[in-house]
Design an enzyme around this catalytic site. Structure first.
Site, PDB file in Angstrom:
ATOM      1  N   SER A   1       0.915  -1.305  -0.314  1.00 28.60           N
ATOM      2  CA  SER A   1       0.072   0.291   0.383  1.00 28.60           C
ATOM      3  C   SER A   1       0.816   1.004  -0.183  1.00 28.60           C
ATOM      4  CB  SER A   1      -0.939  -0.186   1.268  1.00 28.60           C
ATOM      5  OG  SER A   1      -1.840   0.943   1.376  1.00 28.60           O
ATOM      6  N   ASN A   2       0.498   2.167   0.283  1.00 33.22           N
ATOM      7  CA  ASN A   2       0.991   3.908   0.481  1.00 33.22           C
ATOM      8  C   ASN A   2       0.468   4.216   1.671  1.00 33.22           C
ATOM      9  OD1 ASN A   2      -1.512   5.471  -1.071  1.00 33.22           O
ATOM     10  ND2 ASN A   2      -0.705   3.871  -2.693  1.00 33.22           N
TER      11      ASN A   2
END
Ligand code: CTP
Length: 401
Positions: free
Chosen positions: A216-217
């Site tokens: 993810s980020n």
């Protein structure tokens, strides 16, 4: 007091520091209460040498925390965080050179400074000090740092000072500060989007590796949620397609929660009839080629994960765009921002792209503010100043509309 001067329902923190001008905080508290605001006063220890907490506590109708440490364990440890989330605006008046230095350097040695550090709302600093202290390069640099962080500064006035000197350093009169507060809380003007369907995406996506791990980020979704909220308040029918975030969906918005880029693609492409699509989500460009149904166990040696490209949702929308449809993308860049953003604008057949430069202080992930440049299909470019995200959202909608 006229309706336009109302602060009904607004939540304000008034931070009072140790300056002779602290006496003006009593009148300011009274005016804010009279205008309908809920006021939480925070004092530094120095401020209590000039004005009694009992005075400001009585006028505000609330206790007046000073120390970050609670008086009793039952009062809990997270008050600074709660207050930081509670307020619509944090006003530091008077702000001394000492507190300005602390705010500029992220110190949190009191309830006031700790709350400022955790606040998500705009912070208005009203310096008050002697002329030479105000003009000292250290104070000038500290105020410049605060400005870069998105703090608003109400400059002190010129006139006779407590020291007997004449110069710049006087705290403006409470009526003036009230006027400035009203201006800060003025809702940003919005275009009329009645009858339009606006589709906004927000947040990160999660690309599962196995049942317990994902890629993810750092996206928090704040900018996208602010856009959805602004579009809804502008009268549009709004659908918000969001990856996992800690935010509450704005009132009146149709919410579609998704996890992965593939789910976001499905949710968006099945609603591609929207009049305006704003892709503020940080969609993963790659996803694990294979998702294990059971937890991947470690073994000796290193591990590589094969990744494959996800579908580019915006490029797909761009390829099938109707002439009357408006597509807006976001570009988060660390270098050659304008060049990269222009490339994406053309490649994905967008009308607008919002360039976020991660290297700008106060911009990017996890901040309450943003500093963006808007690039239009016809080559127009506009760099907006650093503003709280709701105001950035309103400004983006005004330009697009
Ligand atoms: N986007 C999308 N679908 C993807 C990836 C991104 O719709 N699979 C959208 C984002 O929501 C954003 C814009 O495209 O509006 C960002 O463009 P992109 O080229 O993907 O930027 P980055 O993901 O930052 O990629 P790069 O590594 O090329 O900078």
């Amino acid at each position: 007091m006229s309706a336009s001067l109302s602060l009904e329902g607004r939540k304000l923190i008034l931070g009072v520091c140790g300056s002779i001008a602290a006496y003006k905080a009593a009148e300011l508290t009274r005016l804010l209460k009279k205008a309908g605001a809920e006021v939480q006063v925070l004092m530094t220890a120095g401020a209590t040498r000039f004005i009694a907490p009992l005075t400001l506590g009585t006028l505000s109708g609330r206790d007046v925390p000073i120390e970050i440490f609670p008086d009793t364990p039952a009062m809990g440890w997270t008050r600074h965080v709660e207050l930081g989330l509670w307020a619509d605006l944090f006003v530091v008046a008077p702000a001394t050179a000492d507190t300005i230095a602390k705010l500029a350097h992220g110190a949190c040695d009191s309830m006031l400074t700790a709350t400022a550090l955790s606040a998500r709302c705009p912070i208005l600093v009203c310096p008050a000090m002697d002329h030479d202290m105000f003009l000292h390069p250290a104070t000038t640099a500290n105020l410049a740092t605060l400005r870069d962080y998105g703090y608003r500064i109400m400059p002190p006035e010129h006139g006779p000072l407590a020291s007997g000197l004449i110069g710049q350093g006087r705290l403006p009169e409470p009526e003036q500060i009230l006027k400035r507060i009203l201006g800060e809380l003025q809702p940003a003007s919005l275009p009329d989007l009645a009858g339009k369907h606006v589709l906004v995406t927000a947040g990160p996506t999660r690309e599962a590796i196995d049942p317990v791990r994902f890629l993810s980020n750092h996206s928090t979704g704040t900018m996208g949620y602010a856009l959805a909220d602004a579009a809804s308040r502008a009268g549009a029918r709004v659908t918000l397609v969001s990856g996992p975030t800690a935010l509450q969906p704005p009132h009146g918005v149709t919410f579609v929660g998704v996890e992965s880029a593939a789910e976001m693609a499905d949710a968006v492409l099945s609603r591609s009839d929207a009049d305006l699509v704003i892709m503020a989500a940080a969609v993963a460009d790659y996803t694990p080629a294979e998702r294990s149904d059971t937890k991947v166990k470690k073994a000796d040696g290193d591990l590589s994960i094969a990744l494959r490209r996800t579908i580019d949702i915006l490029a797909t929308l761009g390829a099938q765009k109707r002439p009357d449809q408006i597509l807006v993308g976001f570009a988060l860049e660390t270098d050659h921002g304008i060049e990269h953003a222009q490339g994406k604008l053309a490649r994905k057949n967008l009308d607008w792209i919002v360039l976020n430069d991660m290297t700008e202080p106060g911009a990017g992930f996890g901040t309450g503010t943003n500093k963006v440049t808007l690039l239009a299909r016809d080559g127009r470019q506009e760099a907006l100043p650093l503003m709280p995200k709701p105001q950035v959202a309103a400004a983006i909608l005004r330009r697009i509309a």
